[in-house]
Structures are given as structure tokens and as C-alpha cells.
Design a protein around this motif. Structure first.
Motif, PDB file in Angstrom:
ATOM      1  N   GLN A   4      -6.865  15.165  -4.495  1.00 46.33           N
ATOM      2  CA  GLN A   4      -6.971  14.058  -5.467  1.00 46.33           C
ATOM      3  C   GLN A   4      -6.450  12.750  -4.877  1.00 46.33           C
ATOM      4  O   GLN A   4      -7.140  11.737  -4.872  1.00 46.33           O
ATOM      5  N   THR A   5      -5.211  12.799  -4.375  1.00 49.07           N
ATOM      6  CA  THR A   5      -4.583  11.586  -3.836  1.00 49.07           C
ATOM      7  C   THR A   5      -5.393  11.037  -2.669  1.00 49.07           C
ATOM      8  O   THR A   5      -5.692   9.850  -2.596  1.00 49.07           O
ATOM      9  N   THR A   7      -8.494  11.417  -2.076  1.00 46.74           N
ATOM     10  CA  THR A   7      -9.773  10.864  -2.538  1.00 46.74           C
ATOM     11  C   THR A   7      -9.573   9.474  -3.102  1.00 46.74           C
ATOM     12  O   THR A   7     -10.323   8.548  -2.768  1.00 46.74           O
ATOM     13  N   TRP A   8      -8.534   9.302  -3.953  1.00 48.78           N
ATOM     14  CA  TRP A   8      -8.277   7.973  -4.513  1.00 48.78           C
ATOM     15  C   TRP A   8      -8.039   6.959  -3.405  1.00 48.78           C
ATOM     16  O   TRP A   8      -8.554   5.847  -3.438  1.00 48.78           O
ATOM     17  N   LEU A 147     -12.775  13.169  -8.837  1.00 47.66           N
ATOM     18  CA  LEU A 147     -11.628  12.422  -9.349  1.00 47.66           C
ATOM     19  C   LEU A 147     -11.310  12.788 -10.785  1.00 47.66           C
ATOM     20  O   LEU A 147     -10.417  12.222 -11.392  1.00 47.66           O
ATOM     21  N   GLU A 148     -12.061  13.739 -11.318  1.00 54.57           N
ATOM     22  CA  GLU A 148     -11.855  14.191 -12.688  1.00 54.57           C
ATOM     23  C   GLU A 148     -11.803  13.017 -13.668  1.00 54.57           C
ATOM     24  O   GLU A 148     -11.042  13.001 -14.621  1.00 54.57           O
ATOM     25  N   ALA A 375     -11.816  14.887   0.988  1.00 55.32           N
ATOM     26  CA  ALA A 375     -11.811  13.620   0.263  1.00 55.32           C
ATOM     27  C   ALA A 375     -12.858  12.663   0.831  1.00 55.32           C
ATOM     28  O   ALA A 375     -13.472  11.888   0.099  1.00 55.32           O
TER      29      ALA A 375
END
Lengths: 567, 84
Positions: A4-5, A7-8, A147-148, A375
Motif C-alpha cells: 500500500q505505502t 503504491t501511494w 489502493l483500496e 507497487a
């Protein structure tokens, strides 16, 4: 750091980059807005064309389609690359010499008729709108899965980014962001492919790993053919589609590629005719890097997947399978309650449904690659979708502001006024595209594939005849385009949507009625041939084009003196 | 450039197109589709040849064809003095 991190961070950095480029390359004239002032370097244009061309479908879906279709997937590989040979040899240099802003510009002037121009504008809008809706949907999907974020929010974020650099920078802004987007998307596509190729075959070059053997000394392709036979699928390296259909689909995709307005218009942005040829060469080279890697990924992913799941206990499945089950892209139903996954061709006993898109999206996880590589795929998918969306939006906005407002409704409009109109129509187009991205009508996916047929049936013959057949006149060209596109629409409605036989449910039963056994996807080739025949026949019985037009044709055949764009 | 020369230039251009497009047709439609079974009896490392043409070879040839075309046309332009 978790996925997640990562990807952001990666998505954030790439988006900041695109916005930065947009601010640096604002457009200040209509020439810069429509064709980047005709000063783009051929290599930069090649990179931009490659990003423009490779959409969410190329990046996310194509390897998956090949993975499930094996040899049959070749229609996309050959079709979507072979079209560039036609573009480079038959269209790009001449259209650049012609030196206007849009494809309808060429049709309207060459066929000395606003009717022809209007037909061309309608075809361009039809093709581009169906295509762009698919891209915005792709943006939504990437945001939702990685990223939900809820899909609507994803599409809106994507809309703002595209709006920002397309409206501000026009073609100039789009060109340089596309250069950056190509770099992002190709890096994101190649890194996992190289890792996996090395893992499975010991050779880091996927194109070579594709034909190599695994640790057990058996060639991967032979092994997969064997696995397919065992599970009842047709062999990976041979197809089940009829030869005539494969032939016609490939041809429709090739000719359609050469007829897509957002691709053609890229060749208007370079300085001279020889640069138009060169950028077609570079474009295809950059595209080929992805297109020769995709079938290797398809093979690796398919082999990996079958070996991981087939006849294994469900309880022992790795983390990624459970994760993608949550998104609904993989579903497992234990039909015989033995706790073991039966993945076979027979629909009655098959227990595992796998969505094709998984093959690219989940591939790095299946191969157990580091989190930053996983990511990267999200950033690449977004780059592919946004770059294509921007190119299409520019075609839509220039069709409205230049072809309709400036050329038909109000020829007296000032350059400043036209630029405002161009920006406003870009805003309107983004909103419409975004709406369809959020509320995708069920037929979008089907129509995107058929956009090629529509382009093949309408533009390609009109442009080629306009260059290579001096005698071609407006009567012939208009009749050809109208008959071609109507025939294609009819075949699509009849055999893809079943509108004349009671709707979509009738489609399966209608297959046996296909003309010459050709699917709707391949019918663009037939419609194109009909267009050619109608155009030539009608032109024989109607007056030749005026001398002035024949001089235009002579002039575009000679490369020198291309000069700047004229209105 | 007079119209006589212009015709000659165009004719040579068309000749190049015919040759290059024949190769384009051969590697994709003939090798990759029409004769794919026959070529599949030959293997190239782990590849069956017809399958290789359909998924790899034709694409490599396409790229080469365009660069050959660029080279041919650049020298043709020079010969007729229509280069820039």
C-alpha cells in the motif's frame, strides 16, 4: 514497507511528475495546442506515440488474453504492431506533408467537401469516445484494486490529472507527459518480466526465456502444452479459432490501428516528412519492447499458475490467491468437496474461475517479487491508461473546436477564441469520459474492440485512396465511408448485440450465420474491402476532382517544403 | 522538380512499397497464420517456428521493415533532391 505505502509513493511521484511537465509546457497558440507547434523530435514523438497507443488494455489485459488463448492471442500481437508498417509506409509521411491539424481536415480538403468533413468528424468522435470510456474505467480499476480507494474516487482523481495537463498544455503538454509515461509504463512492465524470466529459466531476457527450458530441462512451451493436454484445454501453441477468422481479425486490427485518429495525429507534430517516417520507426520499436515481452509473461504466468493451483489442497494456497479472491477476480467453489483445487477445461467439474487481468496484476505476487515491484505495476497501469485517455481527449476537443466550430460553424473565429473553444471542449470531453468511466455501459468493452473495425471501415480507405489514387473524388469517398461504417455497424449490432434477433442472448446461436465464418471482430476487414470497392466504382461514374485538388495530391507525394502548419 | 522527374520519383517509391509490403504480408499472414501448422513442424530452440513467427518474429521483422524504409526513402529523396 508494505505494498500500500509503496503504491501511494510511486503513484504520487509519477503524478507530480506529469503535473510538473504540464506546467512547464503550456500551449500558447492553436498550433501548439493541436500539434505541439510541429517541433517535436522524432525520438520524443516515437516515445509519445508508443504511450499514446499502449492503453490500459495493452498493459493490463493483453498478456492475460494471450495467457488464456495461447496461439490465438497472436492476432493482437501481429495486429497491433503490423498496423505501424501501414502507417509508416502509406499514411504518416503524406499526411505530415499535407500539413494540417486533424484527420477530418485532410478528408475535408482532399475531397473538397464539408459533407466529407462532417462524416469524418462523426467517425472520429464515435471511435474516440468508445475508446476513452474504456481508459477511464481502467484508471478506476487500478485505483480500486491497488489502493483500496472506491472506484468513483479513482476515476475522479484520474480526470483531474488528465484535465490539468490536457487543458493546459494541449498537444504540447500531452506529448511530453506521454514521454514520461512511456518510461514509467515500460519500466513497470519489464522489471517483473525480467525477474520472472530469470527465476524460471535462468535467462533475464524474457524474449529468450520464452523459448528456454526450466530447471527440469524441459522447454517451457512443451511443458505447458503438456499441462494443457492433461487438463483438457486445447494446446497452448495451437489455436481453436478458424484460420479464416484469425486472418480477418489480424487484418482488421492492423488496418484499424493505421486508421485511428489519435495515432495518426501524432505524426502531424514533427518538423518534416522524413521525421514523420522516423518517428513511426521509433514508435514501433518502443511498442515492440512491450509486445514481444507480453507473450513471454503470458507463458510464465500461465505455467506458474497451473503449477501452483492444479490438484493442490485449497488450505495450502499462498497469500496472493486469498487476497485476489477478495476482489472477486479469482473464485473457488469446491464442487466435489475434496478440499483440492480442480482446475480443468470442463466447465462442469472446473472449480477455479480466474479473471484474465490477474495475469499482469498479480503476476509479481505469484512469483513472490519484492513489494516495490508489485507497487510499480499500479503506477504503470495508470500511466498507460492516462496517456491514451489524454491523446483521445485531444482528438475529441480538436474535432469540436477546429473541425466543427472553426471550419464549419464560424470560420471567422479568432485564434484566441478557437483556443478557448478547444480548452472548453477538452473539459467537456473529460467530463463525459469520466461519467462513462464511473457508470460503464455494459457494451463499452465490446465496443472498444470494435472501434478498430469502425476505423478500418471508414478512415483507412478514404485516406489511402486520397493519397494513392488521384482520380478519387468526393462522391466516391463519401459513399465508401458511409457504406463501410454502416455495414460494420449493422454486422456489429446483428452478431455482437443480437438487436435484430431478441438481444444479447441470441448472440451465441447466431455464430453459425456469420458471413464466411468471420466474427464481428474480424468483419472490419470485409467492410474495408467493401469501402474500397464502392469508392472506386462510384468515382468511375462521377466527375474527376478539380485540378486544384489534383495538385494537392501531387504536392503531398513530394516530401520537400512541408513547412509550418497552415490553417 | 519537373513533372517527368516527379513521376519517376513516385514510381520508385511505389516499387519500394510493393517489396516491403510483400515481406510484411509474408511474415505475418503467411508464416504466422496460413502456413503455421507446416512451420510448426520445425523447431527453433524451444519454439515451434510458426508459433514463433506469430508471437515474436513478425514483430521483429516489422520494426526492421520500417527502418529499411526510412533508409531507402532518405536516399531516394537525396537522389531527386527533395530532401530537407
Amino acid at each position: 514497507m508494505d505494498i500500500q505505502t509503496w503504491t501511494w509513493i510511486l503513484v504520487g511521484i509519477t503524478f507530480a511528475l506529469y503535473i510538473g511537465i504540464a506546467i512547464w509546457s503550456r500551449a500558447s497558440s492553436t498550433g501548439e495546442f493541436y500539434v505541439a507547434g510541429k517541433g517535436v523530435h522524432p525520438i520524443a514523438n516515437g516515445l509519445a506515440t508508443a504511450a499514446d497507443w499502449m492503453s490500459a488494455a495493452s498493459f493490463i489485459s493483453m498478456a492475460g488474453i494471450i495467457s488464456f488463448g495461447g496461439y490465438e492471442g497472436s492476432v493482437y500481437l501481429m495486429g497491433w504492431t503490423g498496423g505501424y508498417v501501414l502507417l509508416a509506409l502509406l499514411l504518416a509521411p503524406y499526411l505530415r506533408k499535407f500539413g494540417k491539424f486533424t484527420v477530418p481536415d485532410f478528408i475535408g480538403d482532399r475531397y473538397y467537401s464539408n459533407k466529407a468533413r462532417i462524416v469524418a468528424v462523426l467517425c472520429a468522435l464515435l471511435v474516440s469516445f468508445t475508446y476513452v470510456a474504456g481508459q477511464m474505467q481502467g484508471v478506476g480499476i487500478v485505483f480500486a484494486r491497488f489502493l483500496e480507494v472506491d472506484r468513483t474516487t479513482g476515476v475522479i482523481i484520474g480526470m483531474f490529472i488528465v484535465l490539468f495537463y490536457a487543458v493546459l498544455g494541449g498537444m504540447k503538454g500531452i506529448t511530453y507527459t506521454q514521454v514520461a509515461q512511456y518510461c514509467v509504463l515500460i519500466f513497470a512492465f519489464m522489471v517483473p518480466a525480467i525477474f520472472i524470466s530469470f527465476q524460471m529459466t535462468g535467462n533475464p531476457v524474457p524474449q529468450i526465456g520464452f523459448g528456454s527450458s526450466g530447471a527440469d530441462g524441459v522447454y517451457l512451451l512443451d511443458k505447458l502444452d503438456g499441462l494443457h493436454r492433461e487438463l483438457g484445454f486445447h494446446e497452448y501453441t495451437t489455436g481453436s479459432k478458424s484460420k479464416i477468422d484469425v486472418f480477418f481479425i489480424t487484418a482488421a486490427l492492423m488496418v484499424g490501428t493505421a486508421g485511428l485518429p489519435h495515432v495518426i495525429v501524432r505524426f502531424f507534430t514533427v518538423k518534416k516528412v522524413s521525421d514523420a517516417r522516423k518517428s513511426a520507426g521509433w514508435a514501433l520499436l518502443f511498442i515492440a519492447i512491450l509486445y514481444t515481452t507480453a507473450p513471454a509473461i503470458a507463458l510464465f504466468a500461465r505455467t506458474n499458475m497451473i503449477e501452483t493451483v492444479s490438484n493442490q489442497p485449497y488450505a495450502e494456497m499462498p497469500q496472493w490467491l486469498k487476497k485476489w479472491e477478495k476482489t472477486g477476480l479469482i473464485t473457488f467453489t469446491d464442487k466435489n468437496n475434496d478440499g483440492i483445487i480442480q482446475y480443468v477445461a470442463n466447465k462442469e467439474t472446473n472449480e477455479l474461475e480466474v479473471d484474465r487481468d490477474i495475469m499482469v496484476l498479480a503476476n509479481p505476487e505469484i512469483a513472490g517479487l519484492p513489494n516495490w515491484v508489485i507497487a510499480l505495476v499500479a503506477a504503470g497501469g495508470l500511466a498507460a491508461a492516462l496517456s491514451t485517455a489524454a491523446g483521445l481527449l485531444l482528438v475529441i476537443s480538436s474535432s469540436v473546436s477546429h473541425d466543427i466550430i472553426k471550419k464549419i460553424i464560424n470560420p471567422e473565429i479568432s485564434e484566441k477564441g478557437e483556443l478557448v473553444a478547444a480548452r472548453l471542449s477538452a473539459v467537456a470531453a473529460v467530463c463525459v469520459a469520466g461519467y462513462f468511466g464511473i457508470n460503464p455501459p455494459g457494451f463499452v468493452a465490446a465496443v472498444v474492440a470494435l472501434a478498430f473495425g469502425l476505423a478500418a471501415a471508414s478512415f483507412f480507405p478514404a485516406i489511402v485512396l486520397g493519397i494513392f489514387y488521384k482520380r478519387m473524388n468526393k462522391e466516391g469517398a463519401i459513399a465508401g465511408m458511409v457504406v463501410g461504417i454502416l455495414l460494420m455497424l449493422f454486422y456489429m449490432l446483428k452478431f455482437k448485440f443480437g438487436v435484430f434477433d431478441g438481444g444479447k442472448t441470441a448472440v451465441e446461436a447466431l455464430k453459425k450465420d456469420w458471413w464466411f465464418g468471420i466474427s464481428p471482430e474480424g468483419f472490419g476487414t470485409v467492410a474495408m474491402v467493401v469501402n474500397f470497392m464502392v469508392s472506386i466504382t462510384i468515382s468511375k461514374f462521377t466527375p474527376p476532382p478539380p485540378l486544384k485538388v489534383q495538385e494537392i495530391v501531387d504536392n503531398i507525394r513530394i516530401p520537400s517544403g512541408a513547412g509550418d502548419a497552415t490553417h | 522538380m519537373n513533372s517527368e522527374q516527379q513521376k519517376k520519383y513516385w514510381k520508385e517509391n511505389l516499387k519500394y512499397l510493393a517489396i516491403l509490403l510483400s515481406i510484411w504480408f509474408l511474415v505475418s499472414y503467411v508464416f504466422g497464420i496460413l502456413l503455421v501448422e507446416q512451420l510448426n513442424t520445425i523447431t527453433l530452440g524451444g519454439f515451434k517456428l510458426g508459433f514463433w513467427f506469430a508471437q515474436q518474429g513478425s514483430i521483429y521483422v516489422f520494426v526492421i521493415l520500417i527502418f529499411v524504409y526510412i533508409k531507402l526513402m532518405n536516399s531516394l529523396d537525396k537522389k531527386y533532391n527533395v530532401n530537407e
